[in-house]
Design a protein around this motif. Structure first.
Motif, PDB file in Angstrom:
ATOM      1  N   GLU A 190      -9.372   2.167 -10.773  1.00 13.13           N
ATOM      2  CA  GLU A 190      -9.076   3.310 -10.115  1.00 13.13           C
ATOM      3  C   GLU A 190      -8.352   3.089  -8.787  1.00 13.13           C
ATOM      4  O   GLU A 190      -8.109   1.848  -8.326  1.00 13.13           O
ATOM      5  CB  GLU A 190     -10.432   4.029  -9.923  1.00 13.13           C
ATOM      6  N   CYS A 191      -7.897   4.113  -8.082  1.00  9.76           N
ATOM      7  CA  CYS A 191      -7.328   4.048  -6.718  1.00  9.76           C
ATOM      8  C   CYS A 191      -8.065   3.346  -5.838  1.00  9.76           C
ATOM      9  O   CYS A 191      -9.355   3.467  -5.710  1.00  9.76           O
ATOM     10  CB  CYS A 191      -6.687   5.456  -6.496  1.00  9.76           C
TER      11      CYS A 191
ATOM     12  N   ILE B 102      -2.024   1.220 -10.106  1.00  4.09           N
ATOM     13  CA  ILE B 102      -3.624   1.101  -9.854  1.00  4.09           C
ATOM     14  C   ILE B 102      -3.997  -0.391 -10.360  1.00  4.09           C
ATOM     15  O   ILE B 102      -3.627  -0.894 -11.142  1.00  4.09           O
ATOM     16  CB  ILE B 102      -4.290   1.972 -11.058  1.00  4.09           C
TER      17      ILE B 102
ATOM     18  N   CYS C  41      -4.682   7.847 -11.159  1.00  9.34           N
ATOM     19  CA  CYS C  41      -6.333   7.363 -11.121  1.00  9.34           C
ATOM     20  C   CYS C  41      -6.888   8.164 -12.116  1.00  9.34           C
ATOM     21  O   CYS C  41      -7.016   9.456 -12.311  1.00  9.34           O
ATOM     22  CB  CYS C  41      -6.809   7.606  -9.812  1.00  9.34           C
TER      23      CYS C  41
END
Length: 124
Positions: free
Chosen positions: A112-113, A106, A95
């Motif tokens: 992003e996560c 991802i 991330c």
């Protein structure tokens, strides 16, 4: 020989431009890309040597054949290439926001996560 098979029988290439055979009618010495790969070979830049034609869903289907005697051994990845692939796959799981390595890739849609993308749900 059925009429459908006879329509695709052109071993000298007079009708189709290259030697043409019916389904399962190619002589020994020819192989598809998939068959070459299974034998640890690759076409190696040679042109298409023949084709197999058959009647399939949506019309006439074709499979291109290559000569086995001109095929070359399959190339293997070097250690540097394998290391680069490993690093790229690790980067897809890291991330950019929290720098945590996730157990999943991802999502590109989020960037992003899921914990960083949806902080309200992660806290609950």
């Amino acid at each position: 020989m059925s009429r459908i098979r006879a329509a695709y029988w052109d071993p000298d290439g007079a009708t189709f431009g290259i030697p043409t055979f019916w389904w399962r009618g190619a002589p020994p010495g020819y192989a598809t890309r998939r068959q070459l790969r299974a034998a640890g070979l690759r076409p190696g830049g040679q042109p298409i040597a023949a084709q197999v034609l058959w009647q399939g869903v949506g019309g006439t289907r074709a499979a291109y054949l290559y000569r086995v005697d001109l095929a070359r051994p399959k190339r293997t990845a070097t250690t540097a290439q394998l290391r680069a692939i490993r690093a790229a796959l690790l980067a897809r799981r890291t991330c950019p926001t929290c720098r945590q390595v996730c157990s999943y890739y991802i999502p590109r849609s989020l960037g992003e996560c899921t914990d960083c993308a949806y902080p309200q749900e992660a806290a609950a």
